[in-house]
Motif scaffolding. Sequence first.
Motif, mmCIF file in Angstrom:
data_model
loop_
_atom_site.group_PDB
_atom_site.id
_atom_site.type_symbol
_atom_site.label_atom_id
_atom_site.label_comp_id
_atom_site.label_asym_id
_atom_site.label_seq_id
_atom_site.Cartn_x
_atom_site.Cartn_y
_atom_site.Cartn_z
ATOM 1 N N ALA A 204 -18.631 -26.539 -7.753
ATOM 2 C CA ALA A 204 -18.656 -25.209 -8.384
ATOM 3 C C ALA A 204 -17.637 -25.117 -9.513
ATOM 4 N N ILE A 205 -16.457 -25.701 -9.312
ATOM 5 C CA ILE A 205 -15.428 -25.695 -10.359
ATOM 6 C C ILE A 205 -15.909 -26.482 -11.576
ATOM 7 N N ARG A 206 -16.530 -27.622 -11.343
ATOM 8 C CA ARG A 206 -17.032 -28.426 -12.469
ATOM 9 C C ARG A 206 -18.095 -27.644 -13.253
ATOM 10 N N HIS A 207 -18.967 -26.955 -12.543
ATOM 11 C CA HIS A 207 -20.018 -26.208 -13.234
ATOM 12 C C HIS A 207 -19.433 -25.018 -13.991
ATOM 13 N N ALA A 208 -18.500 -24.304 -13.376
ATOM 14 C CA ALA A 208 -17.860 -23.171 -14.056
ATOM 15 C C ALA A 208 -17.117 -23.643 -15.301
ATOM 16 N N THR A 209 -16.487 -24.812 -15.215
ATOM 17 C CA THR A 209 -15.789 -25.388 -16.376
ATOM 18 C C THR A 209 -16.781 -25.706 -17.487
ATOM 19 N N ALA A 210 -17.911 -26.305 -17.126
ATOM 20 C CA ALA A 210 -18.925 -26.651 -18.126
ATOM 21 C C ALA A 210 -19.467 -25.405 -18.819
ATOM 22 N N ARG A 211 -19.516 -24.280 -18.112
ATOM 23 C CA ARG A 211 -20.090 -23.068 -18.688
ATOM 24 C C ARG A 211 -19.149 -22.383 -19.686
ATOM 25 N N PHE A 212 -17.925 -22.880 -19.812
ATOM 26 C CA PHE A 212 -17.033 -22.388 -20.871
ATOM 27 C C PHE A 212 -17.404 -22.989 -22.229
ATOM 28 N N THR A 213 -18.249 -24.015 -22.243
ATOM 29 C CA THR A 213 -18.650 -24.638 -23.499
ATOM 30 C C THR A 213 -19.285 -23.593 -24.415
ATOM 31 N N GLY A 214 -18.792 -23.508 -25.620
ATOM 32 C CA GLY A 214 -19.320 -22.528 -26.571
ATOM 33 C C GLY A 214 -18.598 -21.202 -26.551
ATOM 34 N N VAL A 215 -17.703 -21.004 -25.575
ATOM 35 C CA VAL A 215 -16.908 -19.771 -25.533
ATOM 36 C C VAL A 215 -15.667 -19.985 -26.396
ATOM 37 N N GLU A 216 -15.550 -19.201 -27.441
ATOM 38 C CA GLU A 216 -14.444 -19.389 -28.381
ATOM 39 C C GLU A 216 -13.237 -18.559 -27.944
ATOM 40 N N SER A 217 -12.236 -19.242 -27.434
ATOM 41 C CA SER A 217 -10.975 -18.587 -27.085
ATOM 42 C C SER A 217 -9.901 -19.657 -26.984
ATOM 43 N N ASN A 218 -8.669 -19.243 -27.249
ATOM 44 C CA ASN A 218 -7.565 -20.197 -27.187
ATOM 45 C C ASN A 218 -7.166 -20.500 -25.749
ATOM 46 N N ARG A 219 -7.297 -19.505 -24.867
ATOM 47 C CA ARG A 219 -6.940 -19.688 -23.450
ATOM 48 C C ARG A 219 -8.161 -19.401 -22.597
ATOM 49 N N ARG A 220 -8.427 -20.301 -21.658
ATOM 50 C CA ARG A 220 -9.578 -20.146 -20.771
ATOM 51 C C ARG A 220 -9.090 -20.251 -19.328
ATOM 52 N N LEU A 221 -9.329 -19.207 -18.567
ATOM 53 C CA LEU A 221 -8.858 -19.139 -17.186
ATOM 54 C C LEU A 221 -10.039 -19.129 -16.223
ATOM 55 N N LEU A 222 -9.863 -19.800 -15.100
ATOM 56 C CA LEU A 222 -10.866 -19.804 -14.039
ATOM 57 C C LEU A 222 -10.194 -19.270 -12.778
ATOM 58 N N LEU A 223 -10.509 -18.020 -12.424
ATOM 59 C CA LEU A 223 -9.975 -17.397 -11.218
ATOM 60 C C LEU A 223 -10.930 -17.662 -10.065
ATOM 61 N N ILE A 224 -10.454 -18.327 -9.029
ATOM 62 C CA ILE A 224 -11.295 -18.661 -7.885
ATOM 63 C C ILE A 224 -10.877 -17.793 -6.704
#
Length: 304
Positions: A204-224
Amino acid sequence: MLFRSDKGKPYPEWDYREGRYKRNWSWVQEKPLAESNLAEATRLMNQYALALKRLKKAIQAQKPTRMAPLVRQFDGDDIDLNAAIAYVAERHAGMSPEPAIYRRREIKQRDVSVTLLADMSTSIMQHLPEGGGRLVDRIRAGVLLFAESMEEVGDAYAIAGFCSKYRDNVSYYTIKDFEDPLTTQVRSVIGGMSGRLATRMGAAIRHATARFTGVESNRRLLLILSDGRPEDYDDGGDRRYLHEDTRMAVKEAVTCGVHPYCITVDTMANQYLPQIFGPGHYMVLDHINSLPNKLPEIYLRLRR
């Protein structure tokens, strides 16, 4: 190269016993969350109305007030002296400069995006002691307050849930994508969240990480948001196996510029989360009832 098929999207999985990745081992299927309950969402919003009001006040206090100057503008509040001098000099030199001789000021916003990823395994349906309702009620309320708070903050955000039954059947439920508005339907789906199956967290973490592709931001956070350790029906009773794979998935996410942070209500989590997420990258909530308020508060602290 990763690909999609009827089985979903494959990801590698780390096997600590062999010291290697198993290629295309776990499969993630994106699915809509069929359940919805607008009445429950409305009830929870009414129940936590005062908490949301306090959160919005805290957010307003955090919003940036420093004004960033924009120079060489075609219109604005003040003359940009350097641009005006250059404009006059170029005119005298026989050139035809553009009259971008103004400056204006606008609020400088932070550039953050976040995915809230909720563990939707069977255990979230457990009843709390002393007639305190069910854990899923607190999770629904926390996700709702998070969404409403994010609307106030203005950061790009997505909401998803996950569960699993064996390595080839990891379900990823996109409740709200980054570009989606927060609609009545989204709130209704949050109100209908329920638990099922197990917790193959690494996939699930790998898939959520992949879904950030194309999201333009300097900081990307994944809250689980979780209530227990990573485990699945086919882990052979070896708890370390999916712990180690999740640890590697966290490392992979960081390498991709995504920073995971785990929030759990599992009182035993201090036995395994430090090894998976590392010190300072997780929080164990002592009181389950604090979850709805704590979830958006933790994000506000992380985004500073």
